[in-house]
Motif scaffolding. Sequence first.
Motif, PDB file in Angstrom:
ATOM      1  N   LEU A 227      11.271 -16.731  -8.197  1.00 47.20           N
ATOM      2  CA  LEU A 227      11.678 -15.631  -9.087  1.00 47.20           C
ATOM      3  C   LEU A 227      10.517 -14.664  -9.287  1.00 47.20           C
ATOM      4  CD1 LEU A 227      13.961 -14.495 -11.028  1.00 47.20           C
ATOM      5  CD2 LEU A 227      12.586 -15.495 -12.850  1.00 47.20           C
ATOM      6  N   ASP A 228       9.317 -15.226  -9.449  1.00 47.37           N
ATOM      7  CA  ASP A 228       8.145 -14.366  -9.626  1.00 47.37           C
ATOM      8  C   ASP A 228       7.942 -13.452  -8.411  1.00 47.37           C
ATOM      9  OD1 ASP A 228       7.767 -15.477 -12.083  1.00 47.37           O
ATOM     10  OD2 ASP A 228       6.068 -16.749 -11.519  1.00 47.37           O
ATOM     11  N   LEU A 229       8.182 -13.995  -7.212  1.00 46.44           N
ATOM     12  CA  LEU A 229       8.060 -13.175  -5.994  1.00 46.44           C
ATOM     13  C   LEU A 229       9.055 -12.008  -6.023  1.00 46.44           C
ATOM     14  CD1 LEU A 229       7.681 -15.581  -2.922  1.00 46.44           C
ATOM     15  CD2 LEU A 229       6.013 -13.906  -3.780  1.00 46.44           C
ATOM     16  N   ALA A 230      10.269 -12.303  -6.461  1.00 48.03           N
ATOM     17  CA  ALA A 230      11.299 -11.252  -6.539  1.00 48.03           C
ATOM     18  C   ALA A 230      10.872 -10.182  -7.544  1.00 48.03           C
ATOM     19  CB  ALA A 230      12.632 -11.857  -6.939  1.00 48.03           C
ATOM     20  N   ILE A 231      10.321 -10.617  -8.674  1.00 52.41           N
ATOM     21  CA  ILE A 231       9.896  -9.650  -9.699  1.00 52.41           C
ATOM     22  C   ILE A 231       8.704  -8.837  -9.176  1.00 52.41           C
ATOM     23  CG2 ILE A 231       8.935  -9.401 -12.044  1.00 52.41           C
ATOM     24  CD1 ILE A 231      10.777 -11.673 -12.926  1.00 52.41           C
ATOM     25  N   GLN A 232       7.812  -9.500  -8.444  1.00 53.57           N
ATOM     26  CA  GLN A 232       6.674  -8.760  -7.853  1.00 53.57           C
ATOM     27  C   GLN A 232       7.172  -7.699  -6.876  1.00 53.57           C
ATOM     28  OE1 GLN A 232       3.937 -11.669  -6.214  1.00 53.57           O
ATOM     29  NE2 GLN A 232       3.812 -12.647  -8.223  1.00 53.57           N
ATOM     30  N   SER A 233       8.178  -8.048  -6.086  1.00 52.65           N
ATOM     31  CA  SER A 233       8.740  -7.078  -5.149  1.00 52.65           C
ATOM     32  C   SER A 233       9.331  -5.897  -5.938  1.00 52.65           C
ATOM     33  CB  SER A 233       9.804  -7.746  -4.280  1.00 52.65           C
ATOM     34  OG  SER A 233      10.562  -6.784  -3.620  1.00 52.65           O
ATOM     35  N   TYR A 234      10.030  -6.217  -7.013  1.00 51.54           N
ATOM     36  CA  TYR A 234      10.624  -5.188  -7.877  1.00 51.54           C
ATOM     37  C   TYR A 234       9.554  -4.234  -8.404  1.00 51.54           C
ATOM     38  CZ  TYR A 234      12.718  -3.225 -12.138  1.00 51.54           C
ATOM     39  OH  TYR A 234      13.136  -2.382 -13.121  1.00 51.54           O
ATOM     40  N   GLN A 235       8.399  -4.829  -8.754  1.00 54.05           N
ATOM     41  CA  GLN A 235       7.324  -4.017  -9.341  1.00 54.05           C
ATOM     42  C   GLN A 235       6.684  -3.058  -8.329  1.00 54.05           C
ATOM     43  OE1 GLN A 235       5.158  -7.307 -11.039  1.00 54.05           O
ATOM     44  NE2 GLN A 235       6.206  -7.106 -13.021  1.00 54.05           N
ATOM     45  N   GLN A 236       6.918  -3.313  -7.036  1.00 53.04           N
ATOM     46  CA  GLN A 236       6.395  -2.410  -5.991  1.00 53.04           C
ATOM     47  C   GLN A 236       7.338  -1.229  -5.734  1.00 53.04           C
ATOM     48  OE1 GLN A 236       3.351  -3.249  -4.828  1.00 53.04           O
ATOM     49  NE2 GLN A 236       3.581  -5.063  -6.137  1.00 53.04           N
ATOM     50  N   ARG A 237       8.534  -1.291  -6.266  1.00 50.15           N
ATOM     51  CA  ARG A 237       9.533  -0.265  -5.932  1.00 50.15           C
ATOM     52  C   ARG A 237       9.301   0.999  -6.751  1.00 50.15           C
ATOM     53  NH1 ARG A 237      14.037  -3.476  -3.928  1.00 50.15           N
ATOM     54  NH2 ARG A 237      13.076  -5.434  -3.241  1.00 50.15           N
ATOM     55  N   GLU A 238       9.637   2.109  -6.159  1.00 51.43           N
ATOM     56  CA  GLU A 238       9.629   3.364  -6.919  1.00 51.43           C
ATOM     57  C   GLU A 238      11.085   3.717  -7.212  1.00 51.43           C
ATOM     58  OE1 GLU A 238       7.217   7.452  -6.601  1.00 51.43           O
ATOM     59  OE2 GLU A 238       8.674   7.195  -4.998  1.00 51.43           O
ATOM     60  N   ARG A 239      11.476   3.612  -8.465  1.00 53.03           N
ATOM     61  CA  ARG A 239      12.869   3.841  -8.843  1.00 53.03           C
ATOM     62  C   ARG A 239      13.066   5.328  -9.124  1.00 53.03           C
ATOM     63  NH1 ARG A 239      15.375  -0.331 -12.798  1.00 53.03           N
ATOM     64  NH2 ARG A 239      17.216   0.126 -11.516  1.00 53.03           N
ATOM     65  N   ARG A 240      13.605   6.024  -8.174  1.00 56.88           N
ATOM     66  CA  ARG A 240      13.667   7.488  -8.280  1.00 56.88           C
ATOM     67  C   ARG A 240      14.974   8.002  -8.888  1.00 56.88           C
ATOM     68  NH1 ARG A 240      10.705   6.787  -3.444  1.00 56.88           N
ATOM     69  NH2 ARG A 240      12.529   6.996  -2.092  1.00 56.88           N
ATOM     70  N   PHE A 241      16.029   7.245  -8.837  1.00 58.66           N
ATOM     71  CA  PHE A 241      17.330   7.678  -9.378  1.00 58.66           C
ATOM     72  C   PHE A 241      17.689   9.093  -8.908  1.00 58.66           C
ATOM     73  CE2 PHE A 241      15.670   4.522 -12.404  1.00 58.66           C
ATOM     74  CZ  PHE A 241      16.722   3.601 -12.409  1.00 58.66           C
ATOM     75  N   GLY A 242      17.420   9.368  -7.665  1.00 57.48           N
ATOM     76  CA  GLY A 242      17.811  10.665  -7.094  1.00 57.48           C
ATOM     77  C   GLY A 242      16.712  11.703  -7.067  1.00 57.48           C
ATOM     78  N   ARG A 243      15.615  11.458  -7.811  1.00 58.59           N
ATOM     79  CA  ARG A 243      14.547  12.474  -7.870  1.00 58.59           C
ATOM     80  C   ARG A 243      13.561  12.286  -6.715  1.00 58.59           C
ATOM     81  NH1 ARG A 243      12.674  10.534 -13.566  1.00 58.59           N
ATOM     82  NH2 ARG A 243      13.271   8.638 -12.464  1.00 58.59           N
ATOM     83  N   THR A 244      12.573  13.163  -6.629  1.00 62.01           N
ATOM     84  CA  THR A 244      11.560  13.024  -5.582  1.00 62.01           C
ATOM     85  C   THR A 244      10.378  12.232  -6.134  1.00 62.01           C
ATOM     86  OG1 THR A 244      10.318  15.006  -6.172  1.00 62.01           O
ATOM     87  CG2 THR A 244      12.170  15.297  -4.626  1.00 62.01           C
ATOM     88  N   SER A 245       9.593  11.709  -5.213  1.00 57.67           N
ATOM     89  CA  SER A 245       8.404  10.975  -5.584  1.00 57.67           C
ATOM     90  C   SER A 245       7.425  11.883  -6.358  1.00 57.67           C
ATOM     91  CB  SER A 245       7.759  10.480  -4.290  1.00 57.67           C
ATOM     92  OG  SER A 245       6.791   9.531  -4.573  1.00 57.67           O
ATOM     93  N   GLU A 246       7.342  13.134  -5.931  1.00 60.21           N
ATOM     94  CA  GLU A 246       6.418  14.088  -6.583  1.00 60.21           C
ATOM     95  C   GLU A 246       6.809  14.303  -8.040  1.00 60.21           C
ATOM     96  OE1 GLU A 246       7.802  14.507  -3.604  1.00 60.21           O
ATOM     97  OE2 GLU A 246       5.981  14.303  -2.383  1.00 60.21           O
ATOM     98  N   GLN A 247       8.083  14.393  -8.290  1.00 61.49           N
ATOM     99  CA  GLN A 247       8.540  14.564  -9.688  1.00 61.49           C
ATOM    100  C   GLN A 247       8.084  13.376 -10.536  1.00 61.49           C
ATOM    101  OE1 GLN A 247      12.756  15.102  -8.515  1.00 61.49           O
ATOM    102  NE2 GLN A 247      12.830  16.606 -10.154  1.00 61.49           N
ATOM    103  N   LEU A 248       8.185  12.189  -9.962  1.00 63.49           N
ATOM    104  CA  LEU A 248       7.798  10.998 -10.711  1.00 63.49           C
ATOM    105  C   LEU A 248       6.303  10.981 -10.980  1.00 63.49           C
ATOM    106  CD1 LEU A 248       9.951   8.237  -9.037  1.00 63.49           C
ATOM    107  CD2 LEU A 248      10.148   9.104 -11.342  1.00 63.49           C
ATOM    108  N   GLN A 249       5.495  11.418  -9.990  1.00 62.36           N
ATOM    109  CA  GLN A 249       4.037  11.447 -10.153  1.00 62.36           C
ATOM    110  C   GLN A 249       3.660  12.353 -11.331  1.00 62.36           C
ATOM    111  OE1 GLN A 249       2.134   9.302  -8.675  1.00 62.36           O
ATOM    112  NE2 GLN A 249       3.925   8.640  -7.503  1.00 62.36           N
ATOM    113  N   LYS A 250       4.355  13.468 -11.437  1.00 70.74           N
ATOM    114  CA  LYS A 250       4.062  14.424 -12.531  1.00 70.74           C
ATOM    115  C   LYS A 250       4.347  13.835 -13.901  1.00 70.74           C
ATOM    116  CE  LYS A 250       4.751  18.766 -10.190  1.00 70.74           C
ATOM    117  NZ  LYS A 250       5.896  19.532  -9.751  1.00 70.74           N
ATOM    118  N   LEU A 251       5.291  12.913 -13.952  1.00 71.65           N
ATOM    119  CA  LEU A 251       5.666  12.309 -15.242  1.00 71.65           C
ATOM    120  C   LEU A 251       4.629  11.292 -15.723  1.00 71.65           C
ATOM    121  CD1 LEU A 251       9.497  11.681 -14.750  1.00 71.65           C
ATOM    122  CD2 LEU A 251       8.425  13.411 -16.197  1.00 71.65           C
TER     123      LEU A 251
END
Length: 252
Positions: A227-251
């Motif tokens: 389970l910890d491995l799955a959560i670690q994988s989750y923590q590597q994800r960038e959850r954009r919900f349709g936005r761009t990576s650049e928008q997220l960086q600005k936030l």
Amino acid sequence: MYFTSPSSTKIIPKAGIIPQHVAIIMDGNGRWAKSRLLPRIAGHKRGIEAVRTAVKACIENGVNYLTLFAFSSENWRRPPEEVSYLMQLFNTVLEQEIIKLHENGIRFKVIGDLTKFEARIIESIRNGEQMTASNTRLTLTIAANYGGRWDIMQAVRKMYVQAPKLTNNFVEEDLSQHFAMSYAPEPDLFIRTGGEKRISNFLLWSLAYTELYFTDTLWPDFNKDALDLAIQSYQQRERRFGRTSEQLQKLK
Ligand code: IPE
Ligand code: IPE
Ligand code: MG
């Protein structure tokens, strides 16, 4: 005013470091048993141990909602002996474990078409749900005789019964308030054990923006480290919900 949780396609959810809601397809019990030359049902029995471990590990990690796919609306297609064993197992687990869940501050819920179950199973479910209703440590939902398409269909039916005059101008919330799991936020992390890469008619609507994680580990072997491995994988994800990576960086 609706008491449904926010929709990820309407409002961008706040994604924390720990997934608030983890939904798991517990697959691979049969293969676990087969590889040990045991009958498939031995795998299901061992799977219960893995459920206990997962519940404990979720609490330790601070997960608030754990949803487990235990029996799909298509699992009735299995040999009658296996279906009957699974029903017996479900009944025994309900009778023995609900009290322990309650003592551990866990709210117990079941989603699925319960009309197909024996009366004593339905009664144990209802009693368990009532007994644990005000617990807040973890909400444990068991999906039993559950199907994502069944859920959408029953929600549409309820929507029309409640508001027969609704025509073509209904909104998402008119429907989503009737989903079987409208009390929970949409899953942040989906896990499927057993190596298959498919949804198998699980939470079709609410998995819209869920992070998907597939592991070859068979369900009876799924432990806290897994389970910890799955959560670690989750923590590597960038959850954009349709936005761009650049928008997220600005936030940030
Ligand atoms: C999941 O394990 C449990 C249920 C569907 C009830 P399986 O029984 O599907 O195990 P495999 O996929 O055959 O190994
Ligand atoms: C999905 O597993 C359902 C549950 C784990 C309860 P299955 O083993 O039934 O899925 P398929 O048939 O391989 O897609
Ligand atoms: Mg399977």
